[in-house]
Write an enzyme that holds these catalytic residues in place. Structure first.
Site, short mmCIF file in Angstrom:
data_model
loop_
_atom_site.label_atom_id
_atom_site.label_comp_id
_atom_site.label_asym_id
_atom_site.label_seq_id
_atom_site.Cartn_x
_atom_site.Cartn_y
_atom_site.Cartn_z
N HIS A 25 -9.42 1.20 5.09
CA HIS A 25 -8.13 1.40 5.78
C HIS A 25 -8.35 2.33 6.97
O HIS A 25 -9.16 3.25 6.91
CB HIS A 25 -7.09 1.99 4.81
CG HIS A 25 -5.71 1.93 5.37
ND1 HIS A 25 -5.26 2.84 6.29
CD2 HIS A 25 -4.71 1.03 5.19
CE1 HIS A 25 -4.02 2.51 6.64
NE2 HIS A 25 -3.66 1.42 5.99
N GLU A 46 -5.21 -4.86 10.59
CA GLU A 46 -4.15 -3.88 10.80
C GLU A 46 -4.40 -3.16 12.12
O GLU A 46 -5.18 -2.20 12.17
CB GLU A 46 -4.14 -2.85 9.67
CG GLU A 46 -3.91 -3.44 8.29
CD GLU A 46 -3.34 -2.41 7.32
OE1 GLU A 46 -2.23 -2.64 6.83
OE2 GLU A 46 -3.98 -1.38 7.08
N ASN A 79 0.88 -1.17 0.00
CA ASN A 79 0.00 0.00 0.00
C ASN A 79 0.91 1.22 0.00
O ASN A 79 1.52 1.55 1.02
CB ASN A 79 -0.88 -0.03 1.26
CG ASN A 79 -1.73 1.22 1.40
OD1 ASN A 79 -1.78 2.06 0.49
ND2 ASN A 79 -2.39 1.36 2.54
N TRP A 80 1.01 1.86 -1.16
CA TRP A 80 1.94 3.00 -1.28
C TRP A 80 1.43 4.23 -0.54
O TRP A 80 2.16 5.19 -0.36
CB TRP A 80 2.15 3.36 -2.75
CG TRP A 80 2.93 2.35 -3.55
CD1 TRP A 80 3.41 1.13 -3.11
CD2 TRP A 80 3.34 2.46 -4.92
NE1 TRP A 80 4.08 0.50 -4.12
CE2 TRP A 80 4.05 1.28 -5.24
CE3 TRP A 80 3.17 3.44 -5.90
CZ2 TRP A 80 4.60 1.08 -6.52
CZ3 TRP A 80 3.70 3.22 -7.16
CH2 TRP A 80 4.41 2.05 -7.46
N LYS A 81 0.16 4.25 -0.16
CA LYS A 81 -0.46 5.42 0.48
C LYS A 81 -0.22 6.66 -0.40
O LYS A 81 -0.16 6.54 -1.63
CB LYS A 81 0.06 5.58 1.90
CG LYS A 81 -0.10 4.28 2.71
CD LYS A 81 0.07 4.45 4.18
CE LYS A 81 -0.15 3.11 4.87
NZ LYS A 81 -0.06 3.16 6.32
N GLY A 108 2.80 2.22 10.89
CA GLY A 108 3.77 3.31 10.75
C GLY A 108 4.47 3.69 12.04
O GLY A 108 5.13 4.72 12.12
N GLU A 126 -6.74 4.75 7.98
CA GLU A 126 -6.55 6.17 7.67
C GLU A 126 -7.80 6.76 7.00
O GLU A 126 -8.11 7.93 7.19
CB GLU A 126 -5.29 6.33 6.80
CG GLU A 126 -4.03 6.08 7.62
CD GLU A 126 -2.88 5.42 6.88
OE1 GLU A 126 -2.83 5.49 5.63
OE2 GLU A 126 -2.02 4.82 7.56
N SER A 183 3.73 -2.17 10.36
CA SER A 183 5.19 -2.23 10.59
C SER A 183 5.80 -3.58 10.22
O SER A 183 6.71 -4.06 10.90
CB SER A 183 5.53 -1.84 12.03
OG SER A 183 5.11 -0.52 12.30
N GLY A 213 2.98 -1.15 4.25
CA GLY A 213 3.00 0.28 3.98
C GLY A 213 4.41 0.76 3.65
O GLY A 213 4.90 0.58 2.53
N GLY A 214 5.08 1.34 4.63
CA GLY A 214 6.40 1.95 4.42
C GLY A 214 7.39 1.07 3.68
O GLY A 214 8.09 1.54 2.76
P1 13P Z 1 3.20 0.32 7.69
O1 13P Z 1 3.70 -0.96 7.08
O2 13P Z 1 3.93 1.54 7.21
O3 13P Z 1 3.12 0.24 9.20
O4 13P Z 1 1.69 0.51 7.18
C1 13P Z 1 0.82 -0.54 7.26
C2 13P Z 1 -0.41 -0.18 6.51
O5 13P Z 1 -1.15 0.70 6.91
C3 13P Z 1 -0.67 -0.87 5.24
O6 13P Z 1 -1.95 -0.60 4.77
#
Ligand code: 13P
Length: 251
Positions: A96, A168, A9-11, A174, A98, A214, A235-236
């Site tokens: 998600h 999640e 997930n590149w966000k 994050g 967010e 994470s 994510g990251g």
């Molecule tokens: P991180 O891997 O950066 O913690 O993010 C997880 C996430 O929200 C994937 O959708």
């Protein structure tokens, strides 16, 4: 055996040229080294059409990170599931944390989006997870149950093979704080149990449940080794080709 999936997930990261470059390097890697897991890149909307051309006839799948709750019309700034599908993408992330917290998307709207996306022909990666206070006060099973019952449980059984669940825990997103493999397994097993009660054992056994929060090359193998963890939503670490491919290799 149920499908293993690792989705990035590149966000809201990567300008267009950077994103195309990253997609190209991931695509090249998996063309020569097929993976045991299905690999999905969930990019920002503007990347979808370009990345789709890069991934064409290869091994990596494409997804969006959100979609509209209406099929078309006067909804300025929105992107419909049909538009996403028309780029060549096959997946969409819905719910998600967010989206739930910053854009106030509640279970009702998320359920509308999910039903529309599924009826359009997209596969849905439906996210759930508790915040830190809910974990600490011991309410986390109830929170996730509520998100899943209200978000997914009016979906007909025939469409469940297009649904993937991503657990999640919000406190792990994050933050560098990862759920322990035992915490992930406990929740994934609980989620599978909810599906078993609602849809029966066969559908529950075939449901892919991803862990997100994470995830990195150093902890992925241990988390993925748990019996109810079928992959990850990353994510990251999905923004770096070497980290992302190492996580996929950990399956
Ligand atoms: P991180 O891997 O950066 O913690 O993010 C997880 C996430 O929200 C994937 O959708």
């Amino acid at each position: 055996m149920r499908k293993k999936i690792v989705a990035g997930n590149w966000k809201m990261n990567m300008e267009l040229a950077e994103g195309l470059k990253l997609a190209e390097s991931v695509d090249t890697y998996f063309r020569s080294k097929p993976s045991k897991a299905e690999v999905v890149l969930c990019t920002p909307y503007i990347h979808l059409a370009g990345v789709s051309q890069i991934l064409k006839d290869g091994k990596v799948c494409l997804g969006a990170q959100n979609c509209a709750s209406e099929p078309s019309g006067a909804f300025t700034g929105e992107i419909s599931p049909a538009m996403i599908l028309s780029t060549g993408a096959g997946y969409v992330i819905i719910g998600h944390s967010e989206r739930r917290s910053y854009y106030h998307e509640d279970n009702t709207i998320l359920n509308r989006k999910t039903r529309l996306a599924l009826s359009t022909g997209l596969k849905v990666i439906f996210c759930c997870g508790e915040v830190l206070g809910e974990r600490e006060s011991g309410k986390y099973f109830d929170v996730v149950k509520n998100q899943i019952e209200n978000g997914l449980f009016n979906i007909p059984a025939e469409e469940m093979n297009s649904v993937v669940v991503a657990y999640e825990p919000v406190w792990a997103i994050g933050t560098g704080l990862t759920a322990t493999p035992e915490q992930a397994q406990e929740m994934h097993q609980y989620i599978r149990g909810l599906f078993s009660e609602k849809y029966g054992k066969e559908i529950a056994d075939n449901l892919t449940i991803l862990y997100g929060g994470s995830c990195k090359p150093s902890n992925a193998a241990e988390i993925f080794s748990k019996p109810d963890v079928d992959g990850g939503l990353i994510g990251g670490a999905a923004l770096k080709k070497d980290d992302f491919t190492a996580i996929v290799e950990a399956i």
